[in-house]
Design an enzyme around this catalytic site. Structure first.
Site, PDB file in Angstrom:
ATOM      1  N   LYS A  19       0.851  -1.204   0.000  1.00 49.93           N
ATOM      2  CA  LYS A  19       0.000   0.000   0.000  1.00 49.93           C
ATOM      3  C   LYS A  19       0.883   1.250   0.000  1.00 49.93           C
ATOM      4  CE  LYS A  19      -1.586   1.706   4.042  1.00 49.93           C
ATOM      5  NZ  LYS A  19      -1.291   3.109   4.305  1.00 49.93           N
ATOM      6  N   ASN A  20       1.905   1.265   0.835  1.00 49.16           N
ATOM      7  CA  ASN A  20       2.711   2.486   1.000  1.00 49.16           C
ATOM      8  C   ASN A  20       3.696   2.735  -0.123  1.00 49.16           C
ATOM      9  OD1 ASN A  20       1.234   2.949   3.243  1.00 49.16           O
ATOM     10  ND2 ASN A  20       2.862   2.506   4.711  1.00 49.16           N
ATOM     11  N   CYS A  66      -4.378  12.797  12.477  1.00 46.03           N
ATOM     12  CA  CYS A  66      -5.130  11.533  12.558  1.00 46.03           C
ATOM     13  C   CYS A  66      -4.862  10.956  13.936  1.00 46.03           C
ATOM     14  CB  CYS A  66      -4.697  10.575  11.450  1.00 46.03           C
ATOM     15  SG  CYS A  66      -3.027   9.988  11.668  1.00 46.03           S
ATOM     16  N   ARG A 114       0.688  14.914  12.173  1.00 40.97           N
ATOM     17  CA  ARG A 114       0.973  14.702  10.746  1.00 40.97           C
ATOM     18  C   ARG A 114       1.203  16.006   9.975  1.00 40.97           C
ATOM     19  NH1 ARG A 114      -0.592   9.397   9.702  1.00 40.97           N
ATOM     20  NH2 ARG A 114       1.059   9.432   8.136  1.00 40.97           N
ATOM     21  N   ASP A 122       5.229   1.237  11.752  1.00 34.64           N
ATOM     22  CA  ASP A 122       3.989   0.583  11.316  1.00 34.64           C
ATOM     23  C   ASP A 122       3.865  -0.851  11.810  1.00 34.64           C
ATOM     24  OD1 ASP A 122       3.824   2.240   8.048  1.00 34.64           O
ATOM     25  OD2 ASP A 122       3.400   2.923  10.082  1.00 34.64           O
ATOM     26  N   ARG A 152      -8.373  -0.317   5.232  1.00 31.60           N
ATOM     27  CA  ARG A 152      -7.558   0.688   4.510  1.00 31.60           C
ATOM     28  C   ARG A 152      -6.238   0.088   4.061  1.00 31.60           C
ATOM     29  NH1 ARG A 152      -7.177   6.462   7.131  1.00 31.60           N
ATOM     30  NH2 ARG A 152      -5.982   6.587   5.203  1.00 31.60           N
TER      31      ARG A 152
END
Ligand code: EPZ
Length: 441
Positions: free
Chosen positions: A22-23, A118, A123, A318, A410
């Site tokens: 995803k990243n 978030c 962020r 993460d 997500r």
């Protein structure tokens, strides 16, 4: 809203394939804004964030061309007049900020809503703006939007220090590196992010005709070119998904084979796993260290470990929540320090509800190992915290209810189906079936 009902105590056994990252896919997708030719990405995961990014690119005049293979995305700009990334998309996915650099470089103008904070932290995007201003951009804030213009329609190469108080910025590096590909002259980014996803983006950009060297190191050099062409690229495997699946095998005392595993990008995590008594052994020829097949097993009793999250090649933030879940069952005290997002501990209270002994002091948590976790209703708060709760639920005695698993969707594709295929018991149900989601306290 969807909820997971997890019956704990089942060992995982079998094999799973690690999906595309995803990243990596998110900053790779926005590279399609840098050319008027088609850009094709393969092995793109089917995730909420990816669908949101494709929607945003559509609003920016970059349409998806249908392809026979669902995990292959081909994107092509057909209208370069729409350059406003609106708040209601950006607020759902902060990675939208990575469209700023490519839009500015290719069209000379960009309007991108300032992403909010978030649940894992504020962020900010000050480093993104520092880098783009260094390339000559005129940037102002207007009604919550970042409005950026390239005087005379083109950016100029520059020497840029991109380091911040927390180290480097991943999407900031992607933004500035992408923008610099079309600037006049040479750009040097000092204190660039070294994440493997940055290397993946640089590889695609070079395939498109860019001239980037040093990606993966703290100093990246970009020779500007006049135009970029279309290209094809296979998205690198998702190292965070791979690390999550390794924890799933270990926390259930299972035996899991992972295919398409980017072992070379997981050395810090693998070191902590080894300390904890989790064995990750490479199988096969190891031709491509970023696409290996490996087997995950562990000692009957996990050992405690210590780690501090840092920019790559340090331990990835993460994976912090997932490793905390794992270490709640170690035989002794572990120490976890979060240096990237010091507030990234919303999973601590939820794991404690399941019987974990966690003592937080600021950016550090002492994890006192317990002999067992007990299933309970818990609330997901962000993508990786929810993954940690699913892991804990799979190891806990009894039933765990994880509310608000839209956070999980997500970043993990059909996670419950894939874990059930190797022995887990996870049902996705609508909250209404359980009498509704608990409200905020
Ligand atoms: C990327 O976010 C990832 N997201 C995050 O993964 C990951 O946690 C993060 O990198 C760190 O590895 C994507 O790639 C889509 P940063 P990014 O800019 O680039 C501070 C997940 O779970 N900072 O590297 O937005 C920032 O506050 C997500 O998949 C500034 O101060 O993160 C943080 O403390 C969550 N100013 C640190 O730097 C800036 O301008 C690292 O942030 C930018 C960042």
């Amino acid at each position: 809203m969807d909820t997971f009902v997890i019956e704990g105590g089942r060992r995982l056994s079998g094999s799973l394939r690690v999906n595309g990252s995803k990243n990596a896919a998110l900053p790779l997708l926005v590279c399609s804004l840098l050319t008027d030719q088609p850009v094709t990405l393969k092995d793109v995961p089917d995730l909420a964030d990816i669908r949101n990014m494709v929607r945003l690119l559509g609003e920016l005049g970059c349409e998806r061309i249908t392809t026979p293979e669902p995990t292959t995305l081909t994107l092509k700009v057909h209208d370069a007049t729409q350059s406003h990334a609106r708040y209601d998309i950006v607020r759902t996915m902060r990675a939208s900020i990575s469209a700023l650099g490519p839009l500015l470089a290719r069209r000379g103008y960009a309007r991108v809503s300032m992403p909010g904070g978030c649940s894992i932290g504020e962020r900010p995007v000050d480093l993104h703006l520092r880098g783009l201003r260094a390339l000559g951009a005129d940037i102002t804030l207007n009604g919550g939007d970042i409005v950026a213009r390239a005087p005379r329609g083109r950016l100029q190469g520059a020497k840029i220090f991109l380091g911040g108080q927390f180290g480097s910025t991943v999407l900031g590096t992607a933004n500035v590196m992408s923008a610099a590909t079309l600037a006049t002259g040479t750009t040097i980014i000092e204190s660039a992010a070294c994440e493997p996803e940055i290397v993946d983006v640089a590889n695609l950009l070079n395939r498109m005709g860019a001239r980037i060297t040093g990606a993966g190191s703290p100093r990246i050099t970009i020779q500007g070119v006049d135009r970029l062409n279309g290209a094809e690229h296979v998205v690198m495997p998702d190292r965070i998904e791979a690390g999550t699946l390794m924890c799933a095998a270990a926390i259930t005392n299972g035996d899991l084979v992972l295919e398409n595993c980017p072992l070379d990008a997981l050395m810090a995590a693998r070191e902590v796993l080894s300390t904890a008594g989790v064995h990750v052994s490479e199988m096969g020829s190891g031709a491509d260290p970023m696409r290996t097949t490996c087997r995950v097993t562990c000692e009957r009793v996990l050992r405690p470990a210590e780690f501090t999250t840092q920019p790559h090649p340090g331990f990835p933030t993460d994976l912090q929540a997932q490793f905390m879940a794992l270490l709640t069952l170690a035989d002794g005290n572990s120490i976890i320090t979060e240096r990237v997002f010091p507030e990234r501990f919303l999973h601590v209270a939820e794991l404690s509800r399941m019987g974990a002994h966690l003592l937080r002091q600021g950016a550090t948590v002492v994890v006192q190992g317990v002999r067992k976790l007990v299933g309970a209703p818990v609330m997901a708060s962000d993508l990786r915290a929810s993954a940690g709760l699913v892991l804990a639920g799979m190891a806990a005695q009894g039933t765990t209810i994880v509310h608000r698993v839209y956070h999980l969707d997500r970043g993990y594709e059909k996670l419950e189906d894939r874990l059930c295929a190797v022995g887990a018991s996870i049902r996705r149900v609508d909250d209404k079936e359980l009498g509704g989601s608990p409200t905020e306290g």
